[in-house]
Design a protein around this motif. Structure first.
Motif, PDB file in Angstrom:
ATOM      1  N   UNK A  75       0.800  -1.136  -0.031  1.00 53.66           N
ATOM      2  CA  UNK A  75      -0.119  -0.076  -0.038  1.00 53.66           C
ATOM      3  C   UNK A  75       0.640   1.235  -0.093  1.00 53.66           C
ATOM      4  N   UNK A  76       0.349   2.019  -0.826  1.00 55.38           N
ATOM      5  CA  UNK A  76       1.056   3.572  -0.893  1.00 55.38           C
ATOM      6  C   UNK A  76       0.850   4.129   0.675  1.00 55.38           C
ATOM      7  N   UNK A  77       2.056   4.910   0.877  1.00 50.83           N
ATOM      8  CA  UNK A  77       1.949   5.668   2.330  1.00 50.83           C
ATOM      9  C   UNK A  77       0.608   6.630   2.194  1.00 50.83           C
ATOM     10  N   UNK A  78       0.290   7.265   0.979  1.00 50.28           N
ATOM     11  CA  UNK A  78      -0.643   8.138   1.100  1.00 50.28           C
ATOM     12  C   UNK A  78      -2.125   7.526   1.193  1.00 50.28           C
ATOM     13  N   UNK A  79      -2.255   6.333   1.009  1.00 51.72           N
ATOM     14  CA  UNK A  79      -3.140   5.515   1.371  1.00 51.72           C
ATOM     15  C   UNK A  79      -3.351   4.856   2.961  1.00 51.72           C
ATOM     16  N   UNK A  80      -2.425   5.362   3.659  1.00 49.67           N
ATOM     17  CA  UNK A  80      -2.409   4.858   5.065  1.00 49.67           C
ATOM     18  C   UNK A  80      -2.277   6.044   6.185  1.00 49.67           C
ATOM     19  N   UNK A  81      -3.114   5.669   7.047  1.00 47.09           N
ATOM     20  CA  UNK A  81      -3.137   6.614   8.222  1.00 47.09           C
ATOM     21  C   UNK A  81      -2.539   5.875   9.643  1.00 47.09           C
ATOM     22  N   UNK A  82      -1.326   6.712   9.927  1.00 48.76           N
ATOM     23  CA  UNK A  82      -0.722   5.909  11.225  1.00 48.76           C
ATOM     24  C   UNK A  82      -1.566   6.079  12.549  1.00 48.76           C
ATOM     25  N   UNK A  83      -1.354   5.242  13.405  1.00 49.54           N
ATOM     26  CA  UNK A  83      -1.976   5.254  14.814  1.00 49.54           C
ATOM     27  C   UNK A  83      -0.881   5.448  15.731  1.00 49.54           C
ATOM     28  N   UNK A  84      -1.327   5.567  17.135  1.00 51.19           N
ATOM     29  CA  UNK A  84      -0.120   5.599  18.054  1.00 51.19           C
ATOM     30  C   UNK A  84       0.171   4.156  18.556  1.00 51.19           C
ATOM     31  N   UNK A  85      -0.718   3.195  18.092  1.00 51.09           N
ATOM     32  CA  UNK A  85      -0.619   1.848  18.357  1.00 51.09           C
ATOM     33  C   UNK A  85       0.590   0.952  17.590  1.00 51.09           C
ATOM     34  N   UNK A  86       1.238   0.038  18.344  1.00 52.97           N
ATOM     35  CA  UNK A  86       1.998  -0.994  17.735  1.00 52.97           C
ATOM     36  C   UNK A  86       2.037  -2.260  18.102  1.00 52.97           C
ATOM     37  N   UNK A  87       2.182  -3.204  17.104  1.00 51.03           N
ATOM     38  CA  UNK A  87       1.852  -4.716  17.317  1.00 51.03           C
ATOM     39  C   UNK A  87       3.308  -5.617  17.355  1.00 51.03           C
ATOM     40  N   UNK A  88       3.648  -5.841  18.483  1.00 51.64           N
ATOM     41  CA  UNK A  88       5.090  -6.552  18.365  1.00 51.64           C
ATOM     42  C   UNK A  88       5.001  -7.906  17.880  1.00 51.64           C
ATOM     43  N   UNK A  89       4.959  -8.270  16.616  1.00 51.65           N
ATOM     44  CA  UNK A  89       5.107  -9.492  16.169  1.00 51.65           C
ATOM     45  C   UNK A  89       6.212  -9.989  15.480  1.00 51.65           C
ATOM     46  N   UNK A  90       7.271 -10.619  16.055  1.00 53.63           N
ATOM     47  CA  UNK A  90       8.546 -10.789  15.361  1.00 53.63           C
ATOM     48  C   UNK A  90       8.418 -11.649  14.086  1.00 53.63           C
ATOM     49  N   UNK A  91       7.514 -12.662  14.309  1.00 54.15           N
ATOM     50  CA  UNK A  91       7.364 -13.702  13.352  1.00 54.15           C
ATOM     51  C   UNK A  91       6.651 -13.127  12.154  1.00 54.15           C
ATOM     52  N   UNK A  92       5.854 -12.151  12.033  1.00 56.72           N
ATOM     53  CA  UNK A  92       5.442 -11.559  11.020  1.00 56.72           C
ATOM     54  C   UNK A  92       6.486 -11.088  10.158  1.00 56.72           C
ATOM     55  N   UNK A  93       7.525 -10.560  10.664  1.00 56.36           N
ATOM     56  CA  UNK A  93       8.446  -9.795   9.577  1.00 56.36           C
ATOM     57  C   UNK A  93       9.028 -10.688   8.674  1.00 56.36           C
ATOM     58  N   UNK A  94       9.235 -12.026   9.133  1.00 63.15           N
ATOM     59  CA  UNK A  94       9.679 -13.061   8.204  1.00 63.15           C
ATOM     60  C   UNK A  94       8.999 -13.570   7.336  1.00 63.15           C
ATOM     61  N   UNK A  95       7.555 -13.686   7.286  1.00 64.56           N
ATOM     62  CA  UNK A  95       6.760 -14.323   6.750  1.00 64.56           C
ATOM     63  C   UNK A  95       6.193 -13.706   5.219  1.00 64.56           C
ATOM     64  N   UNK A  96       6.579 -12.415   5.396  1.00 60.84           N
ATOM     65  CA  UNK A  96       6.005 -11.792   3.883  1.00 60.84           C
ATOM     66  C   UNK A  96       7.255 -10.840   3.587  1.00 60.84           C
ATOM     67  N   UNK A  97       7.532 -11.258   2.401  1.00 64.21           N
ATOM     68  CA  UNK A  97       8.866 -10.429   1.628  1.00 64.21           C
ATOM     69  C   UNK A  97       8.279  -9.902   0.384  1.00 64.21           C
ATOM     70  N   UNK A  98       9.048  -9.109  -0.283  1.00 64.15           N
ATOM     71  CA  UNK A  98       8.717  -8.686  -1.934  1.00 64.15           C
ATOM     72  C   UNK A  98       8.359  -9.677  -2.674  1.00 64.15           C
ATOM     73  N   UNK A  99       9.073 -10.750  -2.503  1.00 63.83           N
ATOM     74  CA  UNK A  99       8.904 -11.894  -3.655  1.00 63.83           C
ATOM     75  C   UNK A  99       7.570 -12.609  -3.357  1.00 63.83           C
ATOM     76  N   UNK A 100       6.991 -12.283  -2.354  1.00 63.65           N
ATOM     77  CA  UNK A 100       5.910 -13.172  -1.802  1.00 63.65           C
ATOM     78  C   UNK A 100       4.616 -13.011  -2.850  1.00 63.65           C
ATOM     79  N   UNK A 101       4.808 -11.635  -3.529  1.00 59.99           N
ATOM     80  CA  UNK A 101       3.495 -11.252  -4.232  1.00 59.99           C
ATOM     81  C   UNK A 101       3.772 -11.639  -5.707  1.00 59.99           C
TER      82      UNK A 101
END
Length: 136
Positions: A75-101
């Motif tokens: 998603x383009x940054x201009x279509x995202x609205x940041x919130x103050x929240x964060x989700x600490x999921x270390x395992x998510x980072x390795x599950x999706x890469x640019x080649x996945x798409x």
């Protein structure tokens, strides 16, 4: 300019099919890439939120109502609205890469992996705000 979209940051999608849905940033690409020459982020979000459960429901019904339908998207940054929240999921980072798409089967595997991770997080009761739909 400070980096707003760090991995783990929760944002809201503003445009498109998933508008109004909450997402968590997996990878940010501030400079863009050759194929996408604009700042964008790889995100994972909830397409269908879990339903309300009560104490009187049986185990099977509770399990069925606690399901999450995730999506992964670039998603383009201009279509995202940041919130103050964060989700600490270390395992998510390795599950999706640019080649996945590039490959549909890889995309399905990544979505199944994210579904499992998000449902585990929902069952533990952490980050309740992330698992409730926006009210507007």
């Amino acid at each position: 300019m400070p980096k707003v979209y760090k991995p783990g940051k929760v944002a809201i999608v503003l445009q498109g099919r998933q508008a109004g849905k909450k997402v968590v940033v997996i990878k940010q690409l501030d400079e863009g890439t050759k194929e996408r020459p604009y700042p964008h982020a790889i995100v994972a979000g909830i397409e269908r939120y879990p339903r309300k459960v009560t104490r009187t429901m049986g185990a099977k019904k509770l399990q069925r109502r606690s399901r999450v339908k995730p999506f992964i998207k670039v998603i383009n940054y201009s279509h995202l609205f940041p919130t103050r929240y964060a989700l600490e999921l270390e395992s998510l980072k390795g599950s999706v890469a640019a080649e996945t798409f590039k490959e549909p089967s890889q995309r399905e595997d990544a979505r199944k992996n994210i579904k499992k991770l998000l449902e585990e997080r929902y069952q533990t009761g952490k980050n309740k705000w992330f698992f409730q739909p926006l009210r507007f």
